[in-house]
Write a protein that holds these residues in place. Sequence first.
Motif, PDB file in Angstrom:
ATOM      1  N   TYR A 193     -90.199  66.771 -20.486  1.00 26.75           N
ATOM      2  CA  TYR A 193     -91.131  66.443 -21.586  1.00 26.75           C
ATOM      3  C   TYR A 193     -91.286  64.926 -21.714  1.00 26.75           C
ATOM      4  N   GLY A 203     -96.517  67.769 -22.427  1.00 30.12           N
ATOM      5  CA  GLY A 203     -96.303  69.170 -22.833  1.00 30.12           C
ATOM      6  C   GLY A 203     -96.415  70.154 -21.687  1.00 30.12           C
ATOM      7  N   HIS A 332     -96.465  72.468 -28.379  1.00 30.92           N
ATOM      8  CA  HIS A 332     -96.275  72.096 -26.970  1.00 30.92           C
ATOM      9  C   HIS A 332     -94.989  71.273 -26.851  1.00 30.92           C
ATOM     10  N   SER A 693    -100.126  75.508 -16.281  1.00 26.37           N
ATOM     11  CA  SER A 693     -99.818  74.352 -17.135  1.00 26.37           C
ATOM     12  C   SER A 693     -98.839  73.408 -16.435  1.00 26.37           C
TER      13      SER A 693
END
Length: 873
Positions: A193, A203, A332, A693
Amino acid sequence: MINIANPNLKLMRKIFALSIASVLIFSLICSAEAQNIKTPEEFFGFRPGTDRKVFNYEKLVDYLKLLEQSSPRVKLAQIGQSPLGKPMYVVCISSGENIRNLDKLKEINRQLALNPDLSAETVQNMAEEGKVFVLATLSMHSTEVAPSQSLPLIAYSLATTDDPGKLKCLDNVVYMAVPCHNPDGMDMVIENYLKYLGTEFEGSSLPRVYHKYAGHDNNRDFISLTQEDTRAIDGLYSREWFPQVMVEKHQMGSGGVRYFIPPPHDPIAENIDAGIWNWVGVFGSNMMKDMTADGLKGISQNYLFDDYWPGSTETCIWKNVIGFLTEAASVHVASPIYCEENELETGGKGLSEYKKSINFPEPWTGGWWRLGDIVNYEISSTYSIIGTAAANKTAVLKFRNFMCRNEVNKGKTKAPYYYILPAAQHDRSEFVSLVNLLIEHGISTYRLQNDILVSGQAIAAGSIVIPLAQPFRSLIKEIMEKQKYPVRHYTPDGEVMKPYDIASWSLPLHRGVSCLEVDSLIPDLVSGMTLVKEPFRLSKPVPDNYSAACFPVNNNESFKAVFMARARGLEVNRTAKGDFVIKRDGGKNPKLDSIINLMVVSPEFLPQGTVITANPVKIARIALVETFMHDMDAGWTRFVFDSYSVPYKIVHPGEFEKTDFIKDFDLVIFPDNEKSILMEGKYESDGQTYPTSYPPEYTKGIGKKGMVKLMDFFNQGGRILSWGGSAELFSGLLSVKAGDTTREFRLPVRDISKRLAKEGLFCPGSLVRMDLVPGNPLTAGMPLSTGIFFRGDPVFATSIPNFDMDRRVIGKFPEDNILLSGYCEKPEKLADKSVMVWLKKGKGQLVLYGFSPQFRASTQATYKLLFNPLLLP
Ligand SMILES: [Zn+2]
């Protein structure tokens, strides 16, 4: 800080309902003790829960150590270590007196939990003297950061409060928090992160599983107890601390309700006593009331999360703990999200519309949602749980001993009365490891000293008896019996509530260990049994002058001996039957002796001069394909391989083009995955493709060129194993190089599971029967019929091949009696269909499995189907 004179227990929940406000302003309050203790803000440099600010595991532990040094109310105890070697702790927070008396209070816990013979007076005295231990396990799923991030605020507040109501609670409750259930994953996720913070990929998901092996499946391991972190936490409630209440704290998706609290939704586990569910309801009702009074919105219960399956941390409910989970809507990681009101929706069990409902009385109406919001919900729910425990202290403690007596009594008065594991077993190493696992669960197991007759059946001395008259009776029954899914409908004759997770976990069936359920009492059985102590082994001393050891192929453990022996440079030979013969290497403390000493079952020791006909064993050079996308099945494969000392190298899909498979490998393994993820690094759903993602460097797929490379390796003699969704890689048109051009071909196999599903087949993860062909090297050591862990697809149909191809059906579903354990709609659709197939093209061999042979390291019955192909000549 709220001051209420002379608080009593009835007021306590009200006080805790106001505690959110008190935590928010606690840093302004200077109690006598607080003056010497650094606040979380001072220690971390920010208030936990601040947008985009997070601390890692080491910092969290450092703060708790500081609290321990500064406050007599705080005690840290190491409970084990994580799979990557980080120390794991439980932090106990209670009154100074309770912390000083922890050992005595733990002994009261143990007596109440395990002693069914306490007098009513003793129970009453213990319930008055004892305290309720509330265990909270935080953030096992490492992207669900808020529970661990909120702990410093809770711990500081409890350690420093001078509020009479809170102090009264601390007199009655020992709050014991596991600061992070998964320290390895916490550090991986926090590091990832912070790496991308402030970039376009802020995120983004961690490009690997957030655990050494299991990833999100760490919450499926509490029956098998394969992982070190699982065992550390299981030990708290099975063998060491015996808390009466447990909450596991999670986060869920972002777009629905803000917070799930107990009770759960149907179906619920049949083996759990009504009293447990009733207490879960009491804690849940109080949470709804208290959190709503704290001004928190969007809380729902009886929603989505059912409670019929063991395997999560909450498996403690089968051990008489009042256990439940909470789930907060996610952000997130630590970056806030904004939700439009009309984007909010639900769709799970129990809440069909995102509308005010009896189990969702105050919907959240959208807006910004931040880490700090989740932290506030965590604080509020934690104080509610502590408040409920304190207000009901005596009743909760008496209930714990009632459950002990109740379960023991059920075991004496209701069938089944015993499970018996006969001494004669197909795989004796799995028999032994099952007994050790039961002992680790806190279950008493006994060994028969003499042969006996049970219902006319001869049971040999050495067999293991597990009586059900034990405090953990419901767990024994749950994990030893065949599963029957508790079918419930939404409306009479309407739709069935589908399982949230898998539907089978029967340990004997999953391990291929035969087990007898005894439905009548055997009066003099006890006198002929001795308690089995850990570690249980079937070993005999290694003789001085043997020439070789023979490891029977029936035992999974024999494969471990083979892989270990080869790693140590020892020659291994295999007999025609498939057994392994390893010659002694001579000398003092020889390598083979040290391997034998690690085995739970001794091999056969062959005397000098024994002549054996056998061929040398060569282990394939293995490429294990693992994607960056939280690839749990690959993680479990790594775990099984590491446990058995199988050597392998990881190859990511994006590396196929540059990998020289022909030069560097003999065998490529594709664990269960989606074809679109493997080929293109994208998700596919209902014909639509979605990007993932992950930053782009992690999303490169095999691609067309990579696939041609793999097929050339195959065509020229390479071996491939592929199971589950990955089998789809080998359907349709494939091509190999032919000079300067490519030649297309189609393997003589296709997946027919979609058609079967249209016809009504539904199998969410159950044990079904597969018949195997005898005499094939792939099935060496296997019985003719076995249970496989099957999730509905793929199912194969082979056909007559062209040119240089061939196929053999290795395993197929029988004509009937297909379902062994779990749930399956229209299992007859599977009758006689193929589920394990061997294919040949050119010189290459491909094995396709319709099941994961190593599913969550819990399907030992099929491990040999994975190991045999690694040793093909
Ligand atoms: Zn979770």
